[in-house]
Design a protein around this motif. Structure first.
Motif, PDB file in Angstrom:
ATOM      1  N   THR A  57       1.095  -1.150  -0.078  1.00 16.88           N
ATOM      2  CA  THR A  57      -0.292   0.389   0.230  1.00 16.88           C
ATOM      3  C   THR A  57       0.885   1.226  -0.507  1.00 16.88           C
ATOM      4  O   THR A  57       1.914   1.015  -0.303  1.00 16.88           O
ATOM      5  CB  THR A  57      -0.813   0.173   1.427  1.00 16.88           C
ATOM      6  OG1 THR A  57      -2.247   0.910   0.758  1.00 16.88           O
ATOM      7  CG2 THR A  57      -0.128   0.063   2.241  1.00 16.88           C
ATOM      8  N   GLU A  73      -2.653   6.070   5.329  1.00 16.86           N
ATOM      9  CA  GLU A  73      -3.502   5.281   4.282  1.00 16.86           C
ATOM     10  C   GLU A  73      -4.099   5.824   2.626  1.00 16.86           C
ATOM     11  O   GLU A  73      -4.901   5.983   3.507  1.00 16.86           O
ATOM     12  CB  GLU A  73      -3.584   3.151   4.507  1.00 16.86           C
ATOM     13  CG  GLU A  73      -3.388   3.370   3.746  1.00 16.86           C
ATOM     14  CD  GLU A  73      -3.942   1.359   4.064  1.00 16.86           C
ATOM     15  OE1 GLU A  73      -3.663   0.164   3.314  1.00 16.86           O
ATOM     16  OE2 GLU A  73      -4.026   1.121   4.979  1.00 16.86           O
ATOM     17  N   SER A  76      -6.914   4.288  -2.559  1.00 15.58           N
ATOM     18  CA  SER A  76      -6.267   3.104  -3.466  1.00 15.58           C
ATOM     19  C   SER A  76      -5.223   2.317  -2.916  1.00 15.58           C
ATOM     20  O   SER A  76      -3.936   2.872  -2.167  1.00 15.58           O
ATOM     21  CB  SER A  76      -5.515   3.867  -4.628  1.00 15.58           C
ATOM     22  OG  SER A  76      -6.950   4.279  -6.014  1.00 15.58           O
ATOM     23  N   HIS A  77      -5.301   1.288  -2.400  1.00 22.19           N
ATOM     24  CA  HIS A  77      -4.424   0.366  -0.857  1.00 22.19           C
ATOM     25  C   HIS A  77      -3.566  -0.174  -2.299  1.00 22.19           C
ATOM     26  O   HIS A  77      -3.680  -2.007  -2.700  1.00 22.19           O
ATOM     27  CB  HIS A  77      -5.059  -0.252  -0.242  1.00 22.19           C
ATOM     28  CG  HIS A  77      -5.946   0.373  -0.159  1.00 22.19           C
ATOM     29  ND1 HIS A  77      -5.483   0.874   1.560  1.00 22.19           N
ATOM     30  CD2 HIS A  77      -7.618   0.025   0.219  1.00 22.19           C
ATOM     31  CE1 HIS A  77      -6.903   1.418   2.538  1.00 22.19           C
ATOM     32  NE2 HIS A  77      -7.940   1.535   1.582  1.00 22.19           N
ATOM     33  N   ARG A  78      -2.371   0.614  -2.679  1.00 17.35           N
ATOM     34  CA  ARG A  78      -1.748  -0.198  -3.884  1.00 17.35           C
ATOM     35  C   ARG A  78      -0.251   0.021  -3.978  1.00 17.35           C
ATOM     36  O   ARG A  78      -0.009   1.398  -3.745  1.00 17.35           O
ATOM     37  CB  ARG A  78      -2.199  -0.311  -5.215  1.00 17.35           C
ATOM     38  CG  ARG A  78      -1.477  -0.177  -6.011  1.00 17.35           C
ATOM     39  CD  ARG A  78      -2.114  -0.349  -8.297  1.00 17.35           C
ATOM     40  NE  ARG A  78      -2.687  -0.673  -8.078  1.00 17.35           N
ATOM     41  CZ  ARG A  78      -4.258  -0.055  -8.200  1.00 17.35           C
ATOM     42  NH1 ARG A  78      -4.537   1.396  -7.255  1.00 17.35           N
ATOM     43  NH2 ARG A  78      -5.385  -0.744  -8.155  1.00 17.35           N
TER      44      ARG A  78
END
Length: 171
Positions: A57, A73, A76-78
């Motif tokens: 992430t 965070e 977009s958790h990428r």
């Protein structure tokens, strides 16, 4: 402040120096970002925000010495397994992830910019126009990238290669 990451004993720690004193590193000046199983891969400053990439992430760091530094965070958790591909541009931060090339500002959703070369990441024949071997996903850490004259360049290991042997240009 100077920010550092990459401590092998604490791979998820983000450290910062004293304000206007980059040679001074108090022991209490650190934040745990995520956990040790998801180490910090790269730092990217953009528009007053510090972006922190991990493998899974990414986060944005806000704050200051008086109020403290806080991590959030990203929407977009990428993350990225290709730390050398992370490049700050006037259009956002561009990076290579296992599922494509993306642009982020750490606040809005990521924007995929590699739709036309999807088959390189998926290892499929989805694009009849591309007759290249797919990216060797086992060696994503080898992928470097740069931005020059409004174009993003990244080199990648194709097929069974363990070293970068192809270069793609996003224009």
């Amino acid at each position: 402040h100077v920010f550092l990451a990459g401590d092998p004993d604490n791979p998820h720690h983000l450290y910062w120096s004293k304000r206007f004193r980059p040679e001074s590193w108090p022991a209490e000046n650190f934040a745990e970002i995520g956990n040790a199983d998801d180490p910090i891969m790269q730092l990217a400053p953009i528009a007053g925000v510090l972006g922190v990439f991990t493998r899974a992430t990414k986060y944005r760091i806000t704050g200051n010495t008086a109020s403290g530094f806080v991590h959030w965070e990203a929407l977009s958790h990428r993350g990225t397994r290709s730390p050398k591909s992370v490049t700050v541009t006037d259009k956002g931060v561009i990076f290579v992830a296992p599922d494509g090339v993306w642009r982020t500002n750490f606040i809005s959703p990521d924007e995929k910019i590699s739709d036309k070369i999807e088959s390189l990441f998926q290892g499929t024949d989805a694009d009849a126009d591309i007759e290249e071997d797919p990216i060797n996903q086992d060696f994503l850490d080898q992928i470097p990238g740069t931005y020059y004259k409004n174009k993003y360049y990244f080199s990648y290991p194709s097929g069974t290669s363990e070293e970068c042997n192809r270069t793609a240009v996003y224009d």
